[in-house]
Scaffold this active site. Sequence first.
Site, PDB file in Angstrom:
ATOM      1  N   ASP A 177     -28.881   0.439 111.105  1.00  7.70           N
ATOM      2  CA  ASP A 177     -29.944  -0.065 110.240  1.00  7.70           C
ATOM      3  C   ASP A 177     -30.009  -1.587 110.211  1.00  7.70           C
ATOM      4  O   ASP A 177     -31.074  -2.156 109.937  1.00  7.70           O
ATOM      5  CB  ASP A 177     -29.817   0.490 108.811  1.00  7.70           C
ATOM      6  CG  ASP A 177     -28.418   0.355 108.232  1.00  7.70           C
ATOM      7  OD1 ASP A 177     -27.506  -0.091 108.954  1.00  7.70           O
ATOM      8  OD2 ASP A 177     -28.232   0.701 107.049  1.00  7.70           O
ATOM      9  N   HIS A 193     -23.971  -1.736 113.158  1.00  5.24           N
ATOM     10  CA  HIS A 193     -24.708  -0.840 112.266  1.00  5.24           C
ATOM     11  C   HIS A 193     -26.139  -0.646 112.758  1.00  5.24           C
ATOM     12  O   HIS A 193     -26.844  -1.625 113.023  1.00  5.24           O
ATOM     13  CB  HIS A 193     -24.741  -1.414 110.856  1.00  5.24           C
ATOM     14  CG  HIS A 193     -23.425  -1.394 110.149  1.00  5.24           C
ATOM     15  ND1 HIS A 193     -23.032  -0.369 109.330  1.00  5.24           N
ATOM     16  CD2 HIS A 193     -22.397  -2.285 110.161  1.00  5.24           C
ATOM     17  CE1 HIS A 193     -21.831  -0.626 108.845  1.00  5.24           C
ATOM     18  NE2 HIS A 193     -21.416  -1.785 109.334  1.00  5.24           N
ATOM     19  N   HIS A 207     -18.327  -2.441 116.400  1.00  5.76           N
ATOM     20  CA  HIS A 207     -18.751  -2.461 115.000  1.00  5.76           C
ATOM     21  C   HIS A 207     -20.188  -2.953 114.941  1.00  5.76           C
ATOM     22  O   HIS A 207     -20.464  -4.148 114.846  1.00  5.76           O
ATOM     23  CB  HIS A 207     -17.830  -3.384 114.184  1.00  5.76           C
ATOM     24  CG  HIS A 207     -18.005  -3.251 112.700  1.00  5.76           C
ATOM     25  ND1 HIS A 207     -16.965  -2.925 111.848  1.00  5.76           N
ATOM     26  CD2 HIS A 207     -19.098  -3.393 111.904  1.00  5.76           C
ATOM     27  CE1 HIS A 207     -17.421  -2.890 110.604  1.00  5.76           C
ATOM     28  NE2 HIS A 207     -18.718  -3.171 110.619  1.00  5.76           N
ATOM     29  N   GLU A 254     -12.979  -6.909 103.804  1.00  5.00           N
ATOM     30  CA  GLU A 254     -14.081  -7.819 104.122  1.00  5.00           C
ATOM     31  C   GLU A 254     -14.272  -8.834 103.007  1.00  5.00           C
ATOM     32  O   GLU A 254     -14.623  -9.988 103.261  1.00  5.00           O
ATOM     33  CB  GLU A 254     -15.377  -7.030 104.339  1.00  5.00           C
ATOM     34  CG  GLU A 254     -16.561  -7.899 104.734  1.00  5.00           C
ATOM     35  CD  GLU A 254     -17.834  -7.105 104.991  1.00  5.00           C
ATOM     36  OE1 GLU A 254     -18.796  -7.719 105.488  1.00  5.00           O
ATOM     37  OE2 GLU A 254     -17.859  -5.891 104.715  1.00  5.00           O
TER      38      GLU A 254
END
Length: 334
Positions: free
Chosen positions: A20, A18, A16, A201
């Site tokens: 960006d 990202h 996991h 989350e």
Amino acid sequence: MVDNKWIQKLPKIDLHCHLDGSIGIDMMRQLLISNELMIKEEHLKEALQVSEKCTSLTEYLRKFELPLRCLQTEQGLKSAMVSLLKDAAAENIKYIEIRFAPMLSVNDQLSCKKVIESVIMGLKEGERQYNIHASIIVCAMRHHLVEKNMEMLKIARELLDSGICALDLAGDETAYPTKKQRELFYMAKKYDMPFTIHSGECGNIGNVKEAIELGARRLGHGIALRKSEDLISICKQKGIGIEMCPSSNLQTKAVDNWSTYPLELFLKKELMATINTDNRTVSNTSITHELTLIYEKMYQNKETIIKLLKNAVEVSFAKDNIKEEILRSLQRAI
């Protein structure tokens, strides 16, 4: 501070992460210049990283604004991916799944297909240069119309197994519940496109339940799962992976402190919990740091760290030969 040299040496995996939120500071400097964007050096880290005083996910997400402005060209997308794989390989990550939202980089010069192809080019180059295995998870966005997300899925599906490994749904869970994107995941199943979904989350157990019912193979973060014994049992039965990201979860206030972090509960219930970075730059972290935190704050034994890594291998979207390679490396490291 715990001596983490043995963790540094371990073959590691990150499921996991990202794109960006994980562009390194040095690469950001280069991208800012190439995009003719100006920001004072003393303000750069502040623009990219959350402070210890971060109060919410909303505040956390503001740190993506500047990186996204640099991911609007083929070269920017490619360079960001190569740089991330360089950083990952430097800490002995053997396999990493990097996710990004293609539609956030679409503009007059870049189609969705060209955006995805640019990131795949960076992936292939990074794998060659740094001896690392990697795959891409494409993120649909919760605030986009389901039709827009389905358009992206159709394009990404053509590149499955050519760099793309799965689909995800990201964004504001509270404002845009997963049920609004059901058709997207019906299509994903029709297309045999594996998927994970950001779920729970922000404490929303409804989104966890929805993701499980839709057939998600993994849950992004999954913190709210701690609220339901029934859903915990289903996740155990189905072998659903839980993508936990400790530093991020604490920074966004998904949990208040280490004493309430549900990793121990999830492992006790024999769930396929994994440890990941989420956003290496925004959270100022690495997979080595995350595993060290788990060792230091929760478990003073190496067996748990190895177990978490083995869980990650098992629930990854990697090809079987890559899984076997990493498991052999872990066995040699024990």
